[in-house]
Design an enzyme around this catalytic site. Structure first.
Site, PDB file in Angstrom:
ATOM      1  CG  ASP A 142       3.102   0.607  -9.122  1.00 44.66           C
ATOM      2  OD1 ASP A 142       2.795  -0.603  -9.592  1.00 44.66           O
ATOM      3  OD2 ASP A 142       2.657   0.806  -8.044  1.00 44.66           O
ATOM      4  CG  ASP A 155      -0.626  -3.639 -10.323  1.00 46.63           C
ATOM      5  OD1 ASP A 155      -0.683  -3.279  -8.994  1.00 46.63           O
ATOM      6  OD2 ASP A 155      -1.553  -3.900 -10.999  1.00 46.63           O
ATOM      7  CD  GLU A 170      -0.111  -5.883  -5.778  1.00 48.72           C
ATOM      8  OE1 GLU A 170      -1.065  -5.435  -4.980  1.00 48.72           O
ATOM      9  OE2 GLU A 170      -0.509  -5.868  -7.004  1.00 48.72           O
ATOM     10  CG  HIS A 214      -1.504   1.728  -2.971  1.00 48.17           C
ATOM     11  ND1 HIS A 214      -0.590   0.984  -2.941  1.00 48.17           N
ATOM     12  CD2 HIS A 214      -2.388   1.558  -4.054  1.00 48.17           C
ATOM     13  CE1 HIS A 214      -0.556   0.190  -4.036  1.00 48.17           C
ATOM     14  NE2 HIS A 214      -1.690   0.445  -4.577  1.00 48.17           N
ATOM     15  CG  ASP A 215      -4.087  -1.911  -2.778  1.00 44.64           C
ATOM     16  OD1 ASP A 215      -4.363  -0.879  -3.251  1.00 44.64           O
ATOM     17  OD2 ASP A 215      -3.190  -2.516  -3.663  1.00 44.64           O
TER      18      ASP A 215
HETATM   19  C1  GLC Z   1      -2.802  -3.722  -7.252  1.00 48.53           C
HETATM   20  C2  GLC Z   1      -2.684  -2.342  -6.916  1.00 48.53           C
HETATM   21  C3  GLC Z   1      -4.122  -1.805  -6.605  1.00 48.53           C
HETATM   22  C4  GLC Z   1      -4.931  -1.694  -7.986  1.00 48.53           C
HETATM   23  C5  GLC Z   1      -4.695  -3.270  -8.436  1.00 48.53           C
HETATM   24  C6  GLC Z   1      -5.384  -3.461  -9.701  1.00 48.53           C
HETATM   25  O1  GLC Z   1      -3.272  -4.462  -6.248  1.00 48.53           O
HETATM   26  O2  GLC Z   1      -1.850  -2.167  -5.701  1.00 48.53           O
HETATM   27  O3  GLC Z   1      -4.125  -0.412  -5.834  1.00 48.53           O
HETATM   28  O4  GLC Z   1      -6.381  -1.617  -7.742  1.00 48.53           O
HETATM   29  O5  GLC Z   1      -3.441  -3.872  -8.361  1.00 48.53           O
HETATM   30  O6  GLC Z   1      -4.218  -2.560 -10.861  1.00 48.53           O
END
Ligand code: GLC
Length: 561
Positions: free
Chosen positions: A98, A199, A255, A329-330
Site C-alpha cells: 500500500d 492510497d 483507490e 479496512h475503512d
Molecule cells: C485511505 C485509506 C484510509 C486512510 C486514508 C488516508 O482512504 O484506506 O484508511 O485513513 O486513505 O490515508
C-alpha cells in the site's frame, strides 16, 4: 503469463495490525502473516495486499508514513519483509504494498526539514499558504473533520492536510518530490514486491487556485478542487513510465475517492498506460442519509443496483477495469451491512460473495470476510480506536447535539473499527489473535465464528469462497465475459448475465430475507433446455424451465453452453 493475468485472479487484503500476532504483542506482525500463508494458499487467492507496514507514528494506523524505506518496529524488520516475500512467492502468492503518496506523516524527515527552514528544498514538498484575514487559506474540510489547514508557528504559514492534522499533503507540482516518490517505488519493486495499491491517489493533483467551496451540501467541502484534479492523468502516466514499466507481471490498483466513471475509464484503459484497476466507493454510500456517513439508514437496494450496473456497463464500454469489493479496512462488515448476520449468516455471506465474484472486474476479499466475520457491536466508546470515529463522536455530541446513545448507534453501524477487530482464528482467548492483550477488542462472537471451525466444516462459508475462487480460474466467461443486467427495478433480486459468444452465465441473487422467484422468460436470454447449476447456496433454491426460486438470501449461478 498473459498481460492481464489479474483478470482471473482474486486478491486478499490483509490489515496487518489485526491479522495475526506471532507472540504476545497487542498488534499483528509480519511473522504472524508468514505463519498464515498456508491458510491463504488453501483459500486459493493469488495476490496479498498489505495495508501500510512502514515506520509510522500510527495516528492513522500506518497511513501516516514517517519513513518509506523501513518497516515499523511493531510489525518486524526489513528481514521479516524479505522473508514474507520469499515465503509468499514460494507458494505462488504475489504481494502488493500500500503506497501512501498523497501525504506523509508530519514526523517524516521532509516535513521536519520544512518546519525547520522555509528555505530548505523540502519546504516546497508540501502545500503551504498564508491565512486570509486571520482565517485558514480556504474553507476546505478535512475528511476526518474540521478545517483542512493547520497553522505552523515555526513557518508562519498553514499546511494542507486533507486527512488528519498529522498527515500533511504532498505538493505534486514539485518535480523533485515526484522523482523521490518514483525512486522509492522502484526500490520496493527491486526488493521483490509485485505491485501497489495506491492510497487516495486521485487526490494528488490540486487545482492551484485554492478557492473556497460553498459548504452547502455534504460534498461541497472543497473536494471539487482536488478530486481527479487537473494533472492527475499526467502524473499517473509519468508514474507508469518511471515505475510500473520497469517490471513485468506487476499489478496496480488505485483507490479513487469521490471519482467519476469517465475518469476511471481513463485510469484503467490499457491504452492510457496509467493503472490496472480502480476502487471506487459510490456503491458503499447507499446508506449515507443525504450524503452524510454519520447517520443511520438501511441501505437503498435499488440505488445500489443502479450504481453497480452503471459502473459495470460503462467501464466495460470504455475498456476500463474495476476492483470489486464489498469490504475493506475503512468499511463496516458487508455481512452486517447488506445481509442478515443473525438469521442468515451463511446465506447472506455466500450470496454477497457470489454477487461480487461473478461480475466483471477483479474481486477482493477483506480478511475475515471468508469466514463470515461481523461488526462487533461495541457498546463502550473506549472500545473504539480509530481517529476518524473518535473525531466523529466528538462532532456528533458536541456540534450536532446527538445523545451518547445516538452517537454510539451510529458508530456501531458506520465506524471503520467494525472491520479492524482481530481476525478470528479460533475459540481461544482473543480469538487466537495474540497471546497478550489485543490493541482492539475481538468481536464477542469469536467462539462461534473462527477459522478453525470454518476449516472443520465442509459446508462453511470458507469452502464456498474456495469454490468461487476456483470458478474464476476455470471458466473464462467469469474473467472475460461481457456483462448484462436485468430487473433493475426489482426490489429483492440482483440479476445479471455474462456472455462469450453463445455461452451464458446467469447470476441471480436474493438480497432479501423473503423467498423470491424470477421468471426466466422475463430475461430474453437464450438458455439451453437444461442449463447446469454451477453454484447454489441453499438446498431450497430451485430452477425449472420457467423459474428460478430462491430462499432468503439465496443465490444461483447457472451455466448454459
Ligand atoms: C485511505 C485509506 C484510509 C486512510 C486514508 C488516508 O482512504 O484506506 O484508511 O485513513 O486513505 O490515508
Amino acid at each position: 503469463m498473459t498481460q492481464q493475468w489479474w483478470k482471473s485472479s482474486v486478491i486478499y487484503q490483509i490489515y496487518p495490525k489485526s491479522f495475526k500476532a506471532s507472540g504476545d504483542t497487542p498488534t499483528g506482525d509480519l511473522q504472524g502473516i508468514i505463519s498464515k500463508l498456508d491458510y491463504l494458499q488453501k483459500l486459493g487467492v493469488d495476490v496479498l495486499w498489505l495495508t501500510p507496514v512502514y515506520t509510522s507514528p500510527q495516528r492513522d494506523n500506518g497511513y501516516d508514513i514517517s519513513d518509506y524505506y523501513s518497516i515499523d518496529p511493531s510489525y518486524g524488520t526489513m528481514a521479516d519483509m524479505q522473508e514474507l516475500l520469499a515465503q509468499a512467492h514460494s507458494r505462488g502468492l504475489k504481494v502488493i504494498m500500500d503506497i501512501v503518496v498523497n501525504h506523509t506523516s508530519t514526523e517524516h524527515q521532509w516535513f521536519q526539514e520544512a518546519l525547520r527552514d522555509r528555505n530548505s528544498p523540502f519546504y516546497d514538498y508540501y502545500i503551504w499558504k498564508d491565512g486570509v484575514n486571520g482565517n485558514p487559506p480556504t474553507n476546505w474540510l478535512s475528511k476526518f473533520g474540521g478545517n483542512s489547514w493547520q497553522f505552523a508557528p515555526e513557518t508562519g504559514q498553514h499546511y494542507l492536510h486533507l486527512f488528519d492534522v498529522t498527515q500533511a499533503d504532498l505538493n505534486w507540482e514539485n518535480r523533485q518530490l515526484r522523482n523521490e516518490i518514483y525512486s522509492m517505488m522502484r526500490w520496493w519493486l527491486d526488493l521483490g514486491v509485485d505491485g501497489f495499491r495506491l492510497d487516495v491517489i486521485n487526490l494528488i493533483s490540486k487545482e492551484q487556485t485554492f478557492l473556497d467551496d460553498t459548504l452547502d451540501t455534504a460534498t461541497a467541502d472543497g473536494r471539487k478542487y482536488y478530486t481527479d484534479g487537473p494533472k492527475i492523468h499526467d502524473y499517473l502516466k509519468e508514474m507508469s513510465r518511471e515505475v510500473f514499466s520497469r517490471k513485468t507481471g506487476i499489478i496496480t490498483v488505485g483507490e479513487m475517492s469521490s471519482t467519476s466513471i469517465a475518469n476511471c475509464i481513463r485510469y484503467t484503459n490499457p491504452a492510457e498506460h496509467e493503472l490496472d484497476m480502480v476502487f471506487s466507493f459510490h456503491h458503499l454510500k447507499v446508506d449515507y442519509a443525504d450524503g452524510n456517513k454519520w447517520s443511520i439508514m438501511h441501505y437503498d437496494f435499488l440505488q445500489l443496483k443502479k450504481i453497480i450496473s452503471d459502473w459495470q456497463l460503462q467501464m466495460q464500454d470504455g475498456d476500463g477495469w474495476n476492483a470489486l469489493f464489498w469490504s475493506n479496512h475503512d468499511q463496516p462488515r458487508a455481512l452486517s451491512r447488506f445481509g442478515d448476520d443473525k438469521n442468515y449468516p451463511y446465506q447472506s455471506a455466500t450470496m454477497l460473495a457470489t454477487a461480487l465474484h461473478c461480475m466483471r472486474g477483479t474481486p477482493y476479499i477483506y480478511q475475515g470476510e471468508e469466514i463470515g466475520m461481523t461488526n462487533p457491536q461495541f457498546s463502550n466508546l473506549e472500545d473504539y480506536r480509530d481517529v476518524e470515529s473518535i473525531n466523529a463522536y466528538n462532532l456528533m455530541s458536541s456540534e450536532w447535539g446527538y445523545s451518547h446513545t445516538q452517537a454510539m448507534e451510529i458508530l456501531a453501524q458506520k465506524s471503520r473499527d467494525n472491520a479492524r477487530t482481530p481476525m478470528q482464528w479460533d475459540d481461544s482467548q482473543h480469538a487466537g489473535f495474540t497471546n497478550g492483550t489485543p490493541w482492539i477488542k475481538a468481536a464477542d462472537n469469536y467462539q462461534q465464528i473462527n477459522v478453525a471451525s470454518a476449516l472443520a466444516d465442509s459446508n462453511s462459508i470458507f469452502y464456498y469462497y474456495q469454490s468461487l475462487i476456483q470458478l474464476r480460474k476455470k471458466y473464462q466467461i467469469i474473467a472475460d465475459g461481457e456483462i448484462r443486467f436485468y430487473q433493475l427495478k426489482h426490489s429483492q433480486l440482483l440479476v445479471y448475465s455474462r456472455h462469450i459468444q453463445s455461452e451464458i452465465l446467469l447470476v441471480v441473487c436474493n438480497f432479501s430475507a423473503e423467498n423470491c422467484e424470477l421468471e426466466l422468460s422475463s430475461l430474453d436470454l437464450a438458455l439451453t433446455q437444461a442449463p447446469k447449476v454451477m453454484l447454489s447456496n441453499d438446498s431450497n433454491n430451485m430452477i425449472t424451465q420457467e423459474v428460478v426460486q430462491l430462499a432468503p438470501f439465496g443465490c444461483m449461478v447457472i451455466h448454459s453452453i
